[in-house]
Design a protein around this motif. Structure first.
Motif, PDB file in Angstrom:
ATOM      1  N   LEU A  51       0.842  -1.203   0.000  1.00  0.00           N
ATOM      2  CA  LEU A  51       0.000   0.000   0.000  1.00  0.00           C
ATOM      3  C   LEU A  51       0.877   1.252   0.000  1.00  0.00           C
ATOM      4  O   LEU A  51       0.618   2.204  -0.746  1.00  0.00           O
ATOM      5  CB  LEU A  51      -0.931  -0.001   1.228  1.00  0.00           C
ATOM      6  CG  LEU A  51      -1.826   1.225   1.397  1.00  0.00           C
ATOM      7  CD1 LEU A  51      -2.770   1.391   0.207  1.00  0.00           C
ATOM      8  CD2 LEU A  51      -2.654   1.116   2.681  1.00  0.00           C
ATOM      9  N   GLY A  52       1.930   1.217   0.809  1.00  0.00           N
ATOM     10  CA  GLY A  52       2.838   2.361   0.878  1.00  0.00           C
ATOM     11  C   GLY A  52       3.444   2.687  -0.470  1.00  0.00           C
ATOM     12  O   GLY A  52       3.526   3.854  -0.857  1.00  0.00           O
ATOM     13  N   ARG A  53       3.838   1.650  -1.213  1.00  0.00           N
ATOM     14  CA  ARG A  53       4.450   1.871  -2.527  1.00  0.00           C
ATOM     15  C   ARG A  53       3.439   2.472  -3.517  1.00  0.00           C
ATOM     16  O   ARG A  53       3.755   3.390  -4.257  1.00  0.00           O
ATOM     17  CB  ARG A  53       5.024   0.565  -3.080  1.00  0.00           C
ATOM     18  CG  ARG A  53       6.510   0.399  -2.739  1.00  0.00           C
ATOM     19  CD  ARG A  53       7.130  -0.728  -3.523  1.00  0.00           C
ATOM     20  NE  ARG A  53       6.514  -2.021  -3.214  1.00  0.00           N
ATOM     21  CZ  ARG A  53       6.818  -2.772  -2.153  1.00  0.00           C
ATOM     22  NH1 ARG A  53       7.728  -2.357  -1.282  1.00  0.00           N
ATOM     23  NH2 ARG A  53       6.223  -3.923  -1.947  1.00  0.00           N
ATOM     24  N   HIS A  54       2.207   1.946  -3.497  1.00  0.00           N
ATOM     25  CA  HIS A  54       1.184   2.486  -4.404  1.00  0.00           C
ATOM     26  C   HIS A  54       0.885   3.943  -4.073  1.00  0.00           C
ATOM     27  O   HIS A  54       0.712   4.772  -4.974  1.00  0.00           O
ATOM     28  CB  HIS A  54      -0.102   1.658  -4.311  1.00  0.00           C
ATOM     29  CG  HIS A  54       0.006   0.325  -4.982  1.00  0.00           C
ATOM     30  ND1 HIS A  54       0.377   0.189  -6.299  1.00  0.00           N
ATOM     31  CD2 HIS A  54      -0.215  -0.928  -4.513  1.00  0.00           C
ATOM     32  CE1 HIS A  54       0.387  -1.097  -6.615  1.00  0.00           C
ATOM     33  NE2 HIS A  54       0.034  -1.796  -5.545  1.00  0.00           N
ATOM     34  N   ILE A  55       0.822   4.264  -2.780  1.00  0.00           N
ATOM     35  CA  ILE A  55       0.538   5.654  -2.375  1.00  0.00           C
ATOM     36  C   ILE A  55       1.700   6.558  -2.799  1.00  0.00           C
ATOM     37  O   ILE A  55       1.466   7.678  -3.271  1.00  0.00           O
ATOM     38  CB  ILE A  55       0.258   5.734  -0.854  1.00  0.00           C
ATOM     39  CG1 ILE A  55      -1.116   5.107  -0.569  1.00  0.00           C
ATOM     40  CG2 ILE A  55       0.284   7.172  -0.355  1.00  0.00           C
ATOM     41  CD1 ILE A  55      -1.459   4.960   0.890  1.00  0.00           C
ATOM     42  N   GLU A  56       2.920   6.044  -2.678  1.00  0.00           N
ATOM     43  CA  GLU A  56       4.101   6.824  -3.120  1.00  0.00           C
ATOM     44  C   GLU A  56       4.002   7.171  -4.603  1.00  0.00           C
ATOM     45  O   GLU A  56       4.283   8.301  -5.004  1.00  0.00           O
ATOM     46  CB  GLU A  56       5.373   6.001  -2.899  1.00  0.00           C
ATOM     47  CG  GLU A  56       6.086   6.333  -1.600  1.00  0.00           C
ATOM     48  CD  GLU A  56       7.272   5.398  -1.382  1.00  0.00           C
ATOM     49  OE1 GLU A  56       7.913   5.006  -2.376  1.00  0.00           O
ATOM     50  OE2 GLU A  56       7.519   5.060  -0.209  1.00  0.00           O
ATOM     51  N   VAL A  57       3.581   6.185  -5.405  1.00  0.00           N
ATOM     52  CA  VAL A  57       3.454   6.405  -6.855  1.00  0.00           C
ATOM     53  C   VAL A  57       2.405   7.493  -7.129  1.00  0.00           C
ATOM     54  O   VAL A  57       2.636   8.419  -7.913  1.00  0.00           O
ATOM     55  CB  VAL A  57       3.074   5.081  -7.580  1.00  0.00           C
ATOM     56  CG1 VAL A  57       2.730   5.322  -9.048  1.00  0.00           C
ATOM     57  CG2 VAL A  57       4.202   4.065  -7.460  1.00  0.00           C
ATOM     58  N   LEU A  58       1.265   7.378  -6.442  1.00  0.00           N
ATOM     59  CA  LEU A  58       0.190   8.356  -6.656  1.00  0.00           C
ATOM     60  C   LEU A  58       0.613   9.745  -6.172  1.00  0.00           C
ATOM     61  O   LEU A  58       0.318  10.751  -6.823  1.00  0.00           O
ATOM     62  CB  LEU A  58      -1.085   7.910  -5.916  1.00  0.00           C
ATOM     63  CG  LEU A  58      -1.784   6.660  -6.477  1.00  0.00           C
ATOM     64  CD1 LEU A  58      -2.874   6.187  -5.530  1.00  0.00           C
ATOM     65  CD2 LEU A  58      -2.389   6.944  -7.849  1.00  0.00           C
ATOM     66  N   ALA A  59       1.339   9.787  -5.043  1.00  0.00           N
ATOM     67  CA  ALA A  59       1.783  11.080  -4.494  1.00  0.00           C
ATOM     68  C   ALA A  59       2.826  11.720  -5.416  1.00  0.00           C
ATOM     69  O   ALA A  59       2.818  12.940  -5.609  1.00  0.00           O
ATOM     70  CB  ALA A  59       2.337  10.886  -3.091  1.00  0.00           C
ATOM     71  N   ALA A  60       3.689  10.882  -6.007  1.00  0.00           N
ATOM     72  CA  ALA A  60       4.716  11.421  -6.912  1.00  0.00           C
ATOM     73  C   ALA A  60       4.088  12.074  -8.142  1.00  0.00           C
ATOM     74  O   ALA A  60       4.649  13.012  -8.707  1.00  0.00           O
ATOM     75  CB  ALA A  60       5.658  10.295  -7.344  1.00  0.00           C
ATOM     76  N   GLU A  61       2.914  11.581  -8.543  1.00  0.00           N
ATOM     77  CA  GLU A  61       2.215  12.160  -9.698  1.00  0.00           C
ATOM     78  C   GLU A  61       1.305  13.318  -9.292  1.00  0.00           C
ATOM     79  O   GLU A  61       0.599  13.877 -10.130  1.00  0.00           O
ATOM     80  CB  GLU A  61       1.366  11.073 -10.383  1.00  0.00           C
ATOM     81  CG  GLU A  61       2.173   9.961 -11.011  1.00  0.00           C
ATOM     82  CD  GLU A  61       2.965  10.422 -12.229  1.00  0.00           C
ATOM     83  OE1 GLU A  61       2.440  11.237 -12.995  1.00  0.00           O
ATOM     84  OE2 GLU A  61       4.116   9.961 -12.396  1.00  0.00           O
ATOM     85  N   GLY A  62       1.266  13.610  -8.008  1.00  0.00           N
ATOM     86  CA  GLY A  62       0.427  14.725  -7.522  1.00  0.00           C
ATOM     87  C   GLY A  62      -1.049  14.386  -7.443  1.00  0.00           C
ATOM     88  O   GLY A  62      -1.887  15.280  -7.400  1.00  0.00           O
ATOM     89  N   LEU A  63      -1.368  13.073  -7.423  1.00  0.00           N
ATOM     90  CA  LEU A  63      -2.787  12.678  -7.397  1.00  0.00           C
ATOM     91  C   LEU A  63      -3.333  12.585  -5.970  1.00  0.00           C
ATOM     92  O   LEU A  63      -4.543  12.666  -5.761  1.00  0.00           O
ATOM     93  CB  LEU A  63      -2.980  11.338  -8.118  1.00  0.00           C
ATOM     94  CG  LEU A  63      -2.444  11.272  -9.555  1.00  0.00           C
ATOM     95  CD1 LEU A  63      -2.695   9.906 -10.174  1.00  0.00           C
ATOM     96  CD2 LEU A  63      -3.093  12.343 -10.426  1.00  0.00           C
ATOM     97  N   VAL A  64      -2.436  12.366  -5.017  1.00  0.00           N
ATOM     98  CA  VAL A  64      -2.843  12.342  -3.596  1.00  0.00           C
ATOM     99  C   VAL A  64      -1.790  13.090  -2.774  1.00  0.00           C
ATOM    100  O   VAL A  64      -0.661  13.295  -3.246  1.00  0.00           O
ATOM    101  CB  VAL A  64      -2.981  10.890  -3.035  1.00  0.00           C
ATOM    102  CG1 VAL A  64      -3.997  10.075  -3.789  1.00  0.00           C
ATOM    103  CG2 VAL A  64      -1.637  10.165  -3.008  1.00  0.00           C
TER     104      VAL A  64
END
Lengths: 202, 114
Positions: free
Chosen positions: B52-65
Motif C-alpha cells: 500500500l505504501g508503494r502504491h501511495i508513493e506512486v500516486l503522491a509522486a504524480e500529484g494525485l494524492v
C-alpha cells in the motif's frame, strides 16, 4: 485490454465506492438528524403552546449542519474515513451568516436548509440524499405559507369534521404540526432505510 | 485521396499510473471519502503495509494524492487525501473504461467498399 478486465475494474471500483459510502454513513446521518429536527419542530408549531415556535428553524437549521459535521469529524477520528466532498461545518456557518446578514431568509428558512443539503448531496453525487433534500426544502417552504395544511383543512371540511364541536379550532391549531410530523417521519424512515443499506453493503 | 480519421481508441485514454487495480481502488475510495487513514485503506483493499505504501508513493509522486503524517494522542496516524488532479485522473479513467465497454457492446460496423 480485454472486455472482462474492464468490466472487472469497473465492478471493483463500484464495490469499493459503495463500501466507502456505507462506512461513512453518507445518507443516513444527515437524514436522521434533519428528520429528528423536523419531528421536534411539530409540537413547537402549536401557536397556543409556543408563540415563538416560528424561530425554531432559524436555530435548528445551522445546528443540524453543525451536528452532522461534528458526527463526521468524530467518525473520521474513530474509523479513519473522511466526510467526503464539501463541509457540513462550512454549510452550518454559511447558514448562520445568511440568517444574520439577510433577514429575508427568516421568512422561509427550510428552503435554505434544503438548498444547503442539496448542494452537499450534489457535491458528493448522492442522489438519494439530493431527492430528500429537495422534498424537505420544497414541502417545508410550501408549508411556511400553509399550502399543505390548507389542503388538510379542505379534506377535513369534506369529511364534515368542521361541523363537530371544537373541530375547527383544533384542526386549525394542529394543521402545520401534522404536516411537519409527517414530513419528519418520512425523513426518519428514509434515514433508517439508508442505514440498513449502508450496513448491508459492508 | 481523402482519408477518414478514426476516433482514438479508448485504451489510449487509460493512464498507467491510475489504471493499476490497487491504485484505482485507492483513488476510488478517496474520491468518495476525500480523506482516509492508512489502516482503513489497508483493511479495505487487503494490501500489506509495504504494498500500500508503494502504491501511495506512486500516486503522491504524480500529484494525485497528498500524504499527511501526524499524531492522535500518542498514536501516529497517516492520512491520505485526494487532490484536484487526482479527482480529474479518476474521472478520466472511469470515462475511458466505460467508453471501452461501450465500444465492445456496439455491433461491428461494415467498412464501405471501394
Amino acid at each position: 485490454m480485454e472486455r472482462t478486465e474492464a468490466q472487472a475494474l469497473l465492478r471493483d471500483a463500484e464495490r469499493l465506492r459503495r463500501r466507502a459510502r456505507g462506512d461513512r454513513h453518507a445518507s443516513s446521518v444527515p437524514l436522521l438528524v434533519f428528520g429528528g429536527l423536523t419531528v421536534l419542530s411539530a409540537p413547537l408549531l402549536l401557536p397556543r403552546l409556543f408563540p415563538w415556535g416560528d424561530v425554531f428553524w432559524l436555530l435548528a437549521g445551522p445546528a443540524g449542519f453543525l451536528v452532522t459535521g461534528w458526527w463526521y469529524r468524530r467518525q473520521q477520528t474513530r474509523s479513519g474515513i473522511g466526510e467526503g466532498r464539501g463541509s457540513w461545518t462550512v454549510a452550518g456557518v454559511s447558514m448562520l451568516l445568511a440568517l444574520a446578514l439577510l433577514p429575508v431568509v427568516w421568512i422561509a428558512p427550510l428552503p435554505i436548509v434544503g438548498a444547503g443539503l442539496l448542494v452537499l448531496a450534489t457535491l458528493q453525487r448522492n442522489r438519494y440524499l439530493a431527492v430528500w433534500a429537495a422534498v424537505l426544502g420544497l414541502l417545508g417552504g410550501l408549508e411556511r405559507f400553509f399550502v399543505l395544511s390548507n389542503r388538510l383543512y379542505d379534506l377535513a371540511d369534506w369529511l364534515g369534521w368542521f361541523q363537530q364541536p371544537r373541530g375547527q379550532e383544533l384542526l386549525v391549531d394542529l394543521g402545520s404540526s401534522i404536516v411537519f410530523a409527517a414530513l419528519g417521519g418520512l425523513l426518519l424512515a428514509a434515514g433508517l432505510v439508508a442505514l440498513r443499506r449502508e450496513r448491508a453493503g459492508r | 485521396m481523402i482519408t477518414q480519421r478514426q476516433p482514438a481508441h479508448p485504451t489510449t485514454n487509460l493512464d498507467d499510473v491510475v489504471h493499476q487495480r490497487a491504485r484505482l481502488g485507492i483513488l476510488t475510495v478517496l474520491g468518495e471519502a476525500r480523506r482516509v487513514d492508512f489502516p482503513y485503506l489497508k483493511s479495505l483493499l487487503q494490501l500489506t503495509d509495504g504494498n500500500l505504501g508503494r502504491h501511495i508513493e506512486v500516486l503522491a509522486a504524480e500529484g494525485l494524492v497528498t500524504v499527511t503524517k501526524g499524531y492522535q494522542g500518542r498514536r501516529p496516524r497517516t492520512w491520505v487525501e485526494i487532490t484536484k488532479l487526482g479527482r480529474g485522473a479518476l474521472a478520466a479513467e472511469m470515462a475511458a473504461l466505460k467508453q471501452l465497454l461501450q465500444r465492445y457492446e456496439q455491433p461491428p460496423t461494415r467498412r464501405p467498399r471501394g
